[in-house]
Write a protein that holds these residues in place. Structure first.
Motif, mmCIF file in Angstrom:
data_model
loop_
_atom_site.group_PDB
_atom_site.id
_atom_site.type_symbol
_atom_site.label_atom_id
_atom_site.label_comp_id
_atom_site.label_asym_id
_atom_site.label_seq_id
_atom_site.Cartn_x
_atom_site.Cartn_y
_atom_site.Cartn_z
ATOM 1 N N VAL A 1 0.855 -1.180 0.000
ATOM 2 C CA VAL A 1 0.000 0.000 0.000
ATOM 3 C C VAL A 1 0.891 1.229 0.000
ATOM 4 O O VAL A 1 1.793 1.353 0.832
ATOM 5 N N PHE A 2 0.653 2.147 -0.961
ATOM 6 C CA PHE A 2 1.430 3.381 -1.047
ATOM 7 C C PHE A 2 0.495 4.575 -1.159
ATOM 8 O O PHE A 2 -0.552 4.491 -1.793
ATOM 9 N N GLY A 3 0.900 5.672 -0.573
ATOM 10 C CA GLY A 3 0.157 6.912 -0.703
ATOM 11 C C GLY A 3 0.286 7.466 -2.104
ATOM 12 O O GLY A 3 1.322 7.337 -2.748
ATOM 13 N N ALA A 4 -0.807 8.085 -2.580
ATOM 14 C CA ALA A 4 -0.824 8.662 -3.920
ATOM 15 C C ALA A 4 -1.759 9.866 -3.928
ATOM 16 O O ALA A 4 -2.518 10.084 -2.989
ATOM 17 N N ARG A 5 -1.687 10.630 -5.004
ATOM 18 C CA ARG A 5 -2.585 11.764 -5.204
ATOM 19 C C ARG A 5 -3.429 11.470 -6.440
ATOM 20 O O ARG A 5 -2.905 11.046 -7.469
ATOM 21 N N VAL A 6 -4.747 11.695 -6.326
ATOM 22 C CA VAL A 6 -5.646 11.480 -7.452
ATOM 23 C C VAL A 6 -5.405 12.582 -8.478
ATOM 24 O O VAL A 6 -5.514 13.767 -8.163
ATOM 25 N N GLN A 7 -5.085 12.177 -9.704
ATOM 26 C CA GLN A 7 -4.891 13.121 -10.809
ATOM 27 C C GLN A 7 -6.190 13.324 -11.586
ATOM 28 O O GLN A 7 -6.468 14.416 -12.052
ATOM 29 N N SER A 8 -6.953 12.240 -11.739
ATOM 30 C CA SER A 8 -8.244 12.340 -12.414
ATOM 31 C C SER A 8 -9.092 11.125 -12.065
ATOM 32 O O SER A 8 -8.569 10.089 -11.655
ATOM 33 N N VAL A 9 -10.397 11.300 -12.213
ATOM 34 C CA VAL A 9 -11.351 10.217 -12.008
ATOM 35 C C VAL A 9 -11.626 9.603 -13.374
ATOM 36 O O VAL A 9 -11.853 10.311 -14.350
ATOM 37 N N VAL A 10 -11.576 8.290 -13.450
ATOM 38 C CA VAL A 10 -11.783 7.579 -14.707
ATOM 39 C C VAL A 10 -13.245 7.158 -14.804
ATOM 40 O O VAL A 10 -13.797 6.582 -13.853
#
Length: 166
Positions: free
Chosen positions: A23-32
Protein backbone atom coordinates in the motif's frame (compact mmCIF):
# COMPACT_ATOMS: atom_id res chain seq x y z
CA UNK A 1 -23.50 8.40 -13.08
CA UNK A 2 -22.41 7.79 -9.49
CA UNK A 3 -20.32 10.28 -7.56
CA UNK A 4 -16.69 9.36 -6.96
CA UNK A 5 -15.66 9.23 -3.29
CA UNK A 6 -12.30 10.85 -4.08
CA UNK A 7 -11.88 14.20 -5.82
CA UNK A 8 -8.98 15.28 -7.98
CA UNK A 9 -6.11 16.23 -5.67
CA UNK A 10 -7.18 13.90 -2.84
CA UNK A 11 -4.45 11.94 -1.05
CA UNK A 12 -5.30 8.24 -1.05
CA UNK A 13 -3.88 4.77 -0.43
CA UNK A 14 -3.44 2.53 -3.44
CA UNK A 15 -2.98 -1.22 -3.21
CA UNK A 16 -1.48 -1.84 -6.59
CA UNK A 17 -0.66 -5.13 -8.24
CA UNK A 18 2.22 -3.23 -9.90
CA UNK A 19 3.74 -2.60 -6.46
CA UNK A 20 3.61 -6.19 -5.22
CA UNK A 21 0.42 -5.61 -3.23
CA UNK A 22 2.05 -3.04 -0.94
CA UNK A 23 0.00 0.00 0.00
CA UNK A 24 1.43 3.38 -1.05
CA UNK A 25 0.16 6.91 -0.70
CA UNK A 26 -0.82 8.66 -3.92
CA UNK A 27 -2.58 11.76 -5.20
CA UNK A 28 -5.65 11.48 -7.45
CA UNK A 29 -4.89 13.12 -10.81
CA UNK A 30 -8.24 12.34 -12.41
CA UNK A 31 -11.35 10.22 -12.01
CA UNK A 32 -11.78 7.58 -14.71
CA UNK A 33 -15.24 7.03 -16.17
CA UNK A 34 -18.01 7.22 -13.59
CA UNK A 35 -15.67 6.64 -10.65
CA UNK A 36 -14.71 3.06 -11.57
CA UNK A 37 -11.06 4.02 -11.45
CA UNK A 38 -8.52 6.76 -10.88
CA UNK A 39 -5.38 8.08 -12.47
CA UNK A 40 -2.96 8.47 -9.56
CA UNK A 41 0.59 9.69 -9.09
CA UNK A 42 2.53 8.08 -6.25
CA UNK A 43 3.78 10.36 -3.46
CA UNK A 44 7.17 8.62 -3.42
CA UNK A 45 7.91 9.56 -7.01
CA UNK A 46 7.14 6.05 -8.23
CA UNK A 47 5.29 7.28 -11.29
CA UNK A 48 1.64 7.32 -12.23
CA UNK A 49 -0.89 4.70 -13.23
CA UNK A 50 -4.58 4.05 -13.66
CA UNK A 51 -6.04 1.88 -10.90
CA UNK A 52 -9.46 0.38 -10.32
CA UNK A 53 -11.56 2.03 -7.63
CA UNK A 54 -11.48 -1.11 -5.45
CA UNK A 55 -7.71 -0.58 -5.01
CA UNK A 56 -8.15 2.97 -3.67
CA UNK A 57 -9.07 4.04 -0.12
CA UNK A 58 -8.58 7.02 2.17
CA UNK A 59 -4.95 7.75 3.03
CA UNK A 60 -3.77 5.78 6.08
CA UNK A 61 -0.62 5.88 8.17
CA UNK A 62 0.47 2.63 6.49
CA UNK A 63 0.23 3.97 2.94
CA UNK A 64 1.75 7.32 3.89
CA UNK A 65 4.55 5.59 5.81
CA UNK A 66 5.43 3.32 2.90
CA UNK A 67 5.43 6.30 0.55
CA UNK A 68 7.61 8.29 2.97
CA UNK A 69 10.13 5.44 3.35
CA UNK A 70 10.33 5.03 -0.41
CA UNK A 71 10.61 8.78 -1.00
CA UNK A 72 13.36 9.21 1.60
CA UNK A 73 15.41 6.45 -0.06
CA UNK A 74 14.91 7.77 -3.57
CA UNK A 75 16.86 10.14 -5.78
CA UNK A 76 13.47 11.86 -6.31
CA UNK A 77 13.27 12.92 -2.67
CA UNK A 78 11.88 16.45 -2.29
CA UNK A 79 10.94 18.92 0.43
CA UNK A 80 7.43 19.16 -1.01
CA UNK A 81 6.99 15.38 -0.96
CA UNK A 82 8.15 15.09 2.65
CA UNK A 83 5.95 17.90 3.92
CA UNK A 84 2.92 16.73 1.91
CA UNK A 85 3.07 13.26 3.43
CA UNK A 86 3.85 14.36 6.99
CA UNK A 87 1.18 17.07 6.96
CA UNK A 88 -1.46 14.60 5.75
CA UNK A 89 -0.38 11.74 8.06
CA UNK A 90 2.08 12.75 10.80
CA UNK A 91 2.23 9.13 12.02
CA UNK A 92 3.99 8.19 8.78
CA UNK A 93 7.29 9.28 10.35
CA UNK A 94 7.12 6.35 12.78
CA UNK A 95 6.98 3.70 9.99
CA UNK A 96 9.93 1.28 10.03
CA UNK A 97 11.68 -0.71 7.34
CA UNK A 98 10.81 -4.40 7.42
CA UNK A 99 11.66 -7.63 5.67
CA UNK A 100 14.79 -8.95 4.01
CA UNK A 101 17.32 -6.20 3.54
CA UNK A 102 14.92 -3.69 5.08
CA UNK A 103 12.73 -3.54 1.98
CA UNK A 104 8.97 -3.57 2.08
CA UNK A 105 8.65 -5.81 -0.96
CA UNK A 106 10.47 -7.01 -4.05
CA UNK A 107 8.55 -4.36 -6.00
CA UNK A 108 10.01 -1.61 -3.82
CA UNK A 109 13.50 -3.10 -4.13
CA UNK A 110 13.10 -2.96 -7.91
CA UNK A 111 11.97 0.68 -7.70
CA UNK A 112 14.79 1.71 -5.33
CA UNK A 113 17.72 -0.74 -5.85
CA UNK A 114 19.88 0.97 -3.24
CA UNK A 115 17.48 -0.38 -0.62
CA UNK A 116 19.22 -3.76 -0.77
CA UNK A 117 21.69 -2.40 1.80
CA UNK A 118 19.10 -0.87 4.14
CA UNK A 119 18.72 -2.42 7.58
CA UNK A 120 15.49 -3.53 9.19
CA UNK A 121 14.01 -1.11 11.74
CA UNK A 122 14.96 2.24 10.23
CA UNK A 123 12.60 5.22 10.35
CA UNK A 124 12.09 7.38 7.26
CA UNK A 125 14.43 9.99 8.76
CA UNK A 126 17.18 7.35 9.18
CA UNK A 127 16.71 6.41 5.53
CA UNK A 128 16.80 10.07 4.47
CA UNK A 129 20.06 10.58 6.37
CA UNK A 130 21.57 7.68 4.38
CA UNK A 131 20.43 9.09 1.03
CA UNK A 132 23.28 10.31 -1.18
CA UNK A 133 20.97 13.10 -2.40
CA UNK A 134 20.55 14.52 1.12
CA UNK A 135 20.60 18.31 1.50
CA UNK A 136 20.30 20.61 4.47
CA UNK A 137 16.92 21.78 3.10
CA UNK A 138 15.60 18.19 3.10
CA UNK A 139 16.68 17.75 6.73
CA UNK A 140 15.00 21.05 7.64
CA UNK A 141 11.79 20.06 5.83
CA UNK A 142 11.61 16.72 7.61
CA UNK A 143 12.53 17.99 11.06
CA UNK A 144 10.20 20.96 10.63
CA UNK A 145 7.29 18.62 9.90
CA UNK A 146 8.36 16.09 12.57
CA UNK A 147 10.43 17.71 15.35
CA UNK A 148 10.97 14.34 17.11
CA UNK A 149 12.52 12.68 14.04
CA UNK A 150 16.14 13.30 15.05
CA UNK A 151 15.60 11.60 18.43
CA UNK A 152 14.14 8.29 17.16
CA UNK A 153 16.39 5.29 17.63
CA UNK A 154 16.61 2.48 15.10
CA UNK A 155 16.65 -1.21 16.08
CA UNK A 156 20.39 -0.94 16.80
CA UNK A 157 19.91 2.04 19.14
CA UNK A 158 21.35 4.50 16.62
CA UNK A 159 20.05 7.98 15.89
CA UNK A 160 19.57 9.26 12.33
CA UNK A 161 22.68 11.41 12.81
CA UNK A 162 24.70 8.22 13.36
CA UNK A 163 23.51 6.99 9.94
CA UNK A 164 24.43 10.31 8.37
CA UNK A 165 27.96 10.11 9.76
CA UNK A 166 28.38 6.46 8.74
Amino acid sequence: MSASPFAVGALVDVTSPNHGGDVFGARVQSVVGDGTGYDVVYLHGGGAEEVAAEHVRALTTEGAGNALLALCGSEKVSEEGITTILTAQPGAAAKRTTGKGGVLSEALLTAVPSWAAIDVGLSPFHVLCMNTHLTVDLVRAFSGADPDAAERLDNDGRLPLHRLCG
